[in-house]
Design a protein around this motif. Structure first.
Motif, PDB file in Angstrom:
ATOM      1  N   SER A  76      46.658  40.952  43.666  1.00 44.45           N
ATOM      2  CA  SER A  76      45.327  41.312  42.984  1.00 44.45           C
ATOM      3  C   SER A  76      45.266  43.041  44.713  1.00 44.45           C
ATOM      4  N   GLU A  77      44.452  43.885  44.794  1.00 39.61           N
ATOM      5  CA  GLU A  77      44.219  44.958  44.966  1.00 39.61           C
ATOM      6  C   GLU A  77      44.415  44.493  46.202  1.00 39.61           C
ATOM      7  N   ASP A  78      44.447  43.400  47.080  1.00 35.42           N
ATOM      8  CA  ASP A  78      44.409  43.325  48.320  1.00 35.42           C
ATOM      9  C   ASP A  78      45.935  44.671  48.954  1.00 35.42           C
ATOM     10  N   THR A  91      47.834  46.756  48.543  1.00 34.58           N
ATOM     11  CA  THR A  91      47.861  47.840  48.391  1.00 34.58           C
ATOM     12  C   THR A  91      46.868  48.271  49.500  1.00 34.58           C
ATOM     13  N   LYS A 135      44.283  48.710  49.143  1.00 37.69           N
ATOM     14  CA  LYS A 135      42.301  49.344  47.956  1.00 37.69           C
ATOM     15  C   LYS A 135      41.993  47.942  47.862  1.00 37.69           C
ATOM     16  N   GLU A 179      39.078  46.092  45.178  1.00 42.48           N
ATOM     17  CA  GLU A 179      37.494  46.639  44.861  1.00 42.48           C
ATOM     18  C   GLU A 179      36.907  45.229  44.399  1.00 42.48           C
ATOM     19  N   ASP A 180      35.797  45.606  44.942  1.00 39.18           N
ATOM     20  CA  ASP A 180      35.518  43.976  44.270  1.00 39.18           C
ATOM     21  C   ASP A 180      34.352  43.984  43.161  1.00 39.18           C
ATOM     22  N   PRO A 181      34.881  42.995  41.804  1.00 42.23           N
ATOM     23  CA  PRO A 181      34.581  43.440  40.636  1.00 42.23           C
ATOM     24  C   PRO A 181      32.774  43.050  40.701  1.00 42.23           C
ATOM     25  N   TYR A 182      32.315  42.502  41.712  1.00 44.80           N
ATOM     26  CA  TYR A 182      30.830  42.085  41.966  1.00 44.80           C
ATOM     27  C   TYR A 182      29.932  43.291  42.562  1.00 44.80           C
ATOM     28  N   GLU A 215      30.639  49.222  43.241  1.00 41.17           N
ATOM     29  CA  GLU A 215      32.053  50.394  42.954  1.00 41.17           C
ATOM     30  C   GLU A 215      32.157  49.669  41.504  1.00 41.17           C
ATOM     31  N   ALA A 216      32.398  48.726  41.042  1.00 38.07           N
ATOM     32  CA  ALA A 216      32.346  48.308  39.933  1.00 38.07           C
ATOM     33  C   ALA A 216      31.872  48.778  38.952  1.00 38.07           C
ATOM     34  N   PHE A 217      30.885  48.415  39.494  1.00 39.58           N
ATOM     35  CA  PHE A 217      29.184  49.240  38.751  1.00 39.58           C
ATOM     36  C   PHE A 217      29.083  50.351  37.616  1.00 39.58           C
ATOM     37  N   ASN A 218      30.057  51.122  38.868  1.00 40.66           N
ATOM     38  CA  ASN A 218      29.712  52.861  39.159  1.00 40.66           C
ATOM     39  C   ASN A 218      31.012  53.783  38.294  1.00 40.66           C
ATOM     40  N   HIS A 219      32.526  52.999  37.480  1.00 40.41           N
ATOM     41  CA  HIS A 219      33.226  53.619  37.901  1.00 40.41           C
ATOM     42  C   HIS A 219      33.540  54.458  36.295  1.00 40.41           C
TER      43      HIS A 219
END
Lengths: 335, 486
Positions: free
Chosen positions: B467-469, B471, B473, B475-478, B481-485
Motif C-alpha cells: 500500500s501507499e504506506d 512510499t 505517502k 491516502e485514506d480512501p475514506y 482527500e479521496a473525495f477531492n481528487h
C-alpha cells in the motif's frame, strides 16, 4: 405461504445481492486485467486489488446455491437442470478466471502471462454475461412441465431480452469494478478508471432504458406489480445517476457504493417480480410457487437457527478482512 | 451392469465420477497441507528459527496452487447435483441441501477469508497472529469435510428422516440424528487421516527428490522430518479408523463388504482371506484365488472364528427386502472387481505409508547422515508421492461403487436420480470439455509445483500487499482527500 418460506425467499435474495455486490466488482476487475491494464506492472496492481478478496466473494455464490438447495429444493432442481448448458459455461468461465490470478503470477514467459490475463478477462466477462442472461431469460418465463422440468429451446435462453440483460449486467460489473479500482489505486490507474467510467455511464443509461423497454414487453412484472416495479426501476436509475455524478466529481466512495447498490437493485427487481413464484413457466399453471417449492418447516426452522447464529460471525470477520486491506495500493512503477 | 455406455445415465455417472475424483485430488491435499504448513509456521513462532518460516512459505506456495484448483472445481460439485441429478435434488432436498449450505456458511467463508489474509500479510501481523490465520484456514477446510461427509453419510446410511406419503420425498425429522450419524463419525477420521497422509507424503516425496540432488539439505531434511512425523501419525490413524469402518460395514452395507473381500459364497469358519482372486462377474463366481486362513475373521471380527456372508446370499436377502417397492428386476451385485482391487490397493498403501514413515524417521535422525546415503530409499519416497492420490481415489471407489444400485441406500436408485432434461449430446460435450479442462489444470498444477521445487526455497516470494504506506505517502480512501481528487 408461511413466514419461514418468505424469510428464506428473502435470504436467498440477500445472498444473491451479496454475490452481485462483491463478485460484481471482482468480475469487473477480472475483465479489466487484460485490456485496461497497459503493462505487466499495472496488471499486477489491478489483480492485487482483489487478491485477498475474490475467493471469499465467490463463497457468496456457493452459499446462495447451497441455501437455495436447502430451502427451495424444487427451485434449485428446476433452475439448475433447466439451465444446464448455461451453468456449465458459467462454471468453465469461473474456473478459468479463478485460477488465472494465481497461475499468471507464476508464469515465466510473457505469452503464458498473457494467456492467463485473457483467461481472467474473458472468464470474468462470460461469467457476468451468462449470469445476466440466465436471470433475465428466467423472468421471461420458460417452457416447463408440471413436474418443473424445463425443456427449453435455444431461444428460451438466448433472445433479445436475455442478450441485453447479459450485456447490461456485465457492463454494470465492469463499471463497478472500475469504481473499486478508483477506490484502491492512485495515479494513472485511478485517473484512467475515472475517464473510462465517464464514458461508460452514458452507455449504461442507454442500456438501462433498453432493458426497461424489453422488461415491459417480455415479462409480467408491470402487469402484476406496477408500483413496486416502477419504484425499483426509478431507484436503479437514480443510483446510476448518483454513481455517475460520483465518478465525475471523483467521489470514489459514493460511486462505488452506488454502483454496487444498483446491482443489488437488479436482484431486488427480479425477486420482487418473481414473488410469490420462484420459477415462471410459459404455461402459468406450471409456475413453481414459493409455497410448493420449499423444504419442510422443520428443515427451514433448523436452517434459520443456523443462518442467524453463523452469519453474524461470518460478517464480522469478512468485513474485518476488508478493513485490513483498506489502504490504496502503491502505484505501479512502470506507469 | 453399470449402465455404462452412451446413455444419459451412464454419461451423468461418468461426469460425476470424473469431476469428483479430480476435485478430490486437491481436497485432501489442501486440508493436509494446511495442517503441515500450520505446524511449520507454529514451530517458527515457538523456536524463532527462520528455516521454519521459509518452510511454511515454500510449502505454502504449493498449497496455494492446490487451493485455487480445489476451489474452482468445488463449485462444480455443488452445482451438478441440480444440473445432472435434479430428481435426486428434489427427492433429497430436505436433507441434503442443509449440510451443503452450512458447509458454505461455516467452512468456506472461514477458509477463503483467512487464506486471503494469510497470503497477503506476512510482515504485517505478529508472527503468532499470522500463524493463527493458517490454523483458521485449516479448521475451515476440516469443517467443510464434516459437512460434506454428513451429506454423504446420509446417502450411505439414511437416518433421522421420514418419507412424505403424498410426494414420496424424504423429509428430515431429526437434524441431530443426521449430524450424529455413526457413518459420518467413522468416515470423517478416515478422510482427515487420508488428508494428512496425502500432504505429508507429497512433501516427503518432493523433499526426497531434492535431497537426491543434495540441494538445500538442511531445509529439506527438516521438512522431511515434519512431514514424516505427521505422516506416521496419519497413516496409523488411517489404518485404525479404516478398521473401525470395515467392521461397521459388515452390518451396515454387507454387500459392499462382501465385494471388497471378493466373496460370492459365504465364507467358512476357517476365515480364508483372498490375497488375489479372479472373478467371473457374470456368473457371480470366484474363479481362482490365493488364500490365507483366519485373516478374514481377524479383519472382520478381530477373532479367529466366524463367517462372513457372500454376495449371493446378500443378493437374495436384498430381493426379499426391496422387491415389493423396487420390483424383481433389480440387480444388487456391486462391481466386485473394482471394490476388491481398490480395497487391496488402499490397504497395502496404508501399511506402506506407516512403514516408510518409520524407516524414514530413523534414517533422518538428527545427528546421522544416513538419509543421504540411502539413495534407494529416497527414490522410493520420491515415487511414493503419487500413491496417496491413488489410495484416496480407491477409498471413494469402494464407498461409492459399493452403494450400487442406490444413490441413497435403500431409498432411491441411481437410475431414478438423474435429470430428465439431460441429453446424450449435451453430456458428451460437457464431459469432453471437463476432461480437457481438468487435464490442463492438472498439468499446470504439476508444472508450477515442479518449478517451485526447482527454484528452491530462496526463490519463493510471498504476495505482498504494497500500500501507499511504503512510499510514505498515505491516502485514506475514506478521508476527504479521496473525495477531492482532480
Amino acid at each position: 405461504m408461511t413466514s419461514a418460506q418468505i424469510l428464506w425467499f428473502l435470504l436467498i435474495g440477500v445472498l444473491f445481492s451479496g454475490f452481485f455486490f462483491l463478485e460484481g466488482f471482482d468480475f469487473g476487475i477480472g475483465m479489466a486485467v487484460r485490456f485496461f491494464g497497459r503493462n505487466a506492472a499495472e496488471r499486477d496492481t489491478i489483480i492485487q486489488t482483489i487478491g485477498p478478496h475474490w475467493d471469499g466473494n465467490e463463497v457468496w455464490l456457493i452459499t446462495a446455491g447451497g441455501a437455495m438447495f436447502a430451502s427451495f429444493p424444487m427451485w434449485y432442481a428446476s433452475l439448475f437442470s433447466g439451465y444446464y448448458i448455461v451453468l456449465f459455461l458459467i462454471l468453465v468461465a469461473l474456473i478459468f478466471r479463478g485460477v488465472s490470478f494465481e497461475f499468471r503470477a507464476n508464469m515465466k514467459t510473457e505469452t503464458w502471462r498473457h494467456f492467463w490475463e485473457w483467461a481472467s478477462s474473458i472468464g470474468s466477462f462470460c461469467a457476468a454475461f451468462l449470469f445476466g442472461m440466465m436471470f433475465t431469460s428466467m423472468i421471461e418465463g420458460v417452457p416447463m412441465d408440471a413436474k418443473g422440468n424445463i425443456f427449453g429451446s435455444f431461444t428460451t435462453y438466448v433472445n433479445w431480452f436475455s442478450l441485453v440483460g447479459g450485456v447490461a449486467v456485465s457492463l454494470m460489473c465492469l463499471i463497478h469494478g472500475l469504481n473499486f479500482l478508483q477506490l484502491k489505486t492512485s495515479g494513472t490507474l485511478r485517473d484512467r478508471a475515472q475517464s473510462w467510467n465517464k464514458i461508460l455511464y452514458p452507455v449504461l443509461i442507454v442500456g438501462e432504458v433498453l432493458f426497461v423497454v424489453l422488461l415491459y414487453i417480455s415479462t409480467d412484472f408491470f402487469a402484476k406489480k406496477p408500483v413496486a416495479t416502477w419504484s425499483i426501476l426509478i431507484v436503479l436509475v437514480l443510483l446510476t445517476l448518483i454513481a455517475w455524478w460520483g465518478v465525475l466529481k471523483a467521489h470514489n466512495w459514493t460511486a462505488f457504493i452506488s454502483s454496487g447498490l444498483s446491482l443489488i437493485s437488479i436482484v431486488v427487481l427480479i425477486f420482487n417480480g418473481l414473488f410469490p413464484r420462484v420459477m415462471i413457466a410459459t404455461n402459468s399453471a406450471h409456475s413453481i410457487l414459493i409455497k410448493d417449492a420449499s423444504s419442510s418447516p422443520y428443515t427451514l426452522h433448523i436452517m434459520t437457527i443456523v443462518a442467524f447464529s453463523i452469519l453474524p460471525i461470518v460478517l464480522v470477520y469478512f468485513i474485518w478482512s476488508y478493513w485490513v486491506f483498506y489502504k490504496r495500493l502503491k502505484s505501479p512503477k512502470a506507469a | 451392469m453399470l449402465n455404462a455406455g452412451l446413455t444419459v445415465l451412464g454419461l451423468s455417472r461418468f461426469q460425476f465420477a470424473m469431476t469428483t475424483v479430480f476435485h478430490f485430488f486437491f481436497v485432501p491435499f489442501s486440508i493436509g497441507l494446511a495442517f503441515v504448513v500450520a505446524v511449520m509456521e507454529t514451530i517458527y513462532v515457538v523456536k524463532k528459527d527462520d528455516t521454519y518460516k521459509k518452510m511454511a512459505q515454500f510449502w505454502g506456495k504449493i498449497f496455494l496452487y492446490s487451493f485455487a484448483v480445489g476451489v474452482v472445481t468445488g463449485i462444480i460439485q455443488e452445482f451438478q447435483f441440480g444440473m445432472n441429478w435434479s430428481e435426486y435434488s428434489r427427492f433429497m432436498g430436505d436433507i441434503f441441501g442443509a449440510p451443503l449450505a452450512i458447509e458454505a456458511l461455516a467452512a468456506f467463508f472461514l477458509e477463503s477469508t483467512f487464506i486471503g489474509l494469510w497470503m497477503f500479510t506476512w510482515e504485517r501481523f505478529k508472527p503468532w497472529v499470522h500463524a493463527l490465520f493458517i490454523w483458521l484456514v485449516m479448521i475451515g477446510s476440516s469443517l467443510s469435510a464434516v459437512w460434506i461427509l454428513a451429506a454423504n453419510s446420509f446417502m450411505q446410511n439414511p437416518v433421522g428422516f421420514a418419507i412424505n406419503k403424498s410426494t414420496g420425498r424424504v423429509v428430515m425429522t431429526s437434524f441431530s440424528a443426521v449430524v450424529t450419524n455413526p457413518q459420518l463419525w467413522l468416515e470423517l477420521p478416515h478422510v482427515l487421516m487420508g488428508a494428512g497422509i496425502t500432504a505429508s507424503f507429497v512433501v516427503a516425496g518432493c523433499a526426497a527428490w531434492r535431497l537426491l540432488k543434495k540441494d538445500h539439505v538442511d531445509f529439506y531434511r527438516k521438512s522431511l522430518n515434519v512431514a514424516l512425523v505427521i505422516g506416521l501419525i496419519a497413516s496409523l490413524g488411517s489404518i485404525a479408523s479404516g478398521d473401525f469402518q470395515t467392521r461397521y460395514l459388515i452390518h451396515q452395507q454387507p454387500m459392499k463388504f462382501a465385494a471388497m473381500e471378493g466373496l460370492y459364497k459365504n465364507s467358512t469358519d476357517k476365515g480364508n482371506w483372498a490375497v488375489f482372486s479372479s472373478f467371473n462377474t457374470k456368473q457371480h463366481k470366484t474363479t481362482s484365488s490365493l488364500e490365507v486362513p483366519y485373516v478374514l475373521n481377524i479383519l472382520s471380527y478381530h477373532k479367529l472364528s466366524g463367517t462372513v456372508k457372500g454376495q449371493n446370499a446378500i443378493n437374495k436377502e436384498m430381493h426379499a427386502t426391496y422387491d415389493k417397492k423396487f420390483g424383481q428386476n433389480m440387480n444388487y451385485y456391486v462391481p466386485t472387481k473394482t471394490l476388491f482391487w481398490s480395497f487391496r490397493l488402499m490397504a497395502v498403501s496404508g501399511g506402506l505409508f506407516a512403514l516408510v514413515a518409520i524407516v524414514g524417521l530413523f534414517f533422518n535422525r538428527k545427528k546421522s547422515e544416513q538419509i543421504m546415503k540411502q539413495r534407494w530409499f529416497l527414490y522410493i519416497m520420491g515415487l511414493m508421492l503419487w500413491l496417496p492420490f491413488l489410495a484416496n481415489t480407491a477409498g471413494w471407489f469402494i464407498t461409492e461403487f459399493g452403494r450400487y444400485p442406490w444413490v441413497v441406500y435403500g431409498l432411491l436408485t441411481i437410475a431414478d436420480a438423474v435429470s430428465p432434461t439431460s441429453t446424450v449430446g449435451g453430456l458428451i460435450f460437457t464431459n469432453i470439455v471437463y476432461f480437457l479442462l481438468f487435464a490442463g489444470l492438472g498439468l499446470v498444477m504439476i508444472v508450477l509445483s515442479h518449478r517451485t521445487l526447482k527454484g528452491g526455497p530462496d526463490a519463493v516470494q510471498m504476495n505482498g500487499y504494497s500500500s501507499e504506506d511504503d512510499t510514505g505517502k498515505v491516502e485514506d480512501p475514506y478521508g476527504t482527500e479521496a473525495f477531492n481528487h482532480d
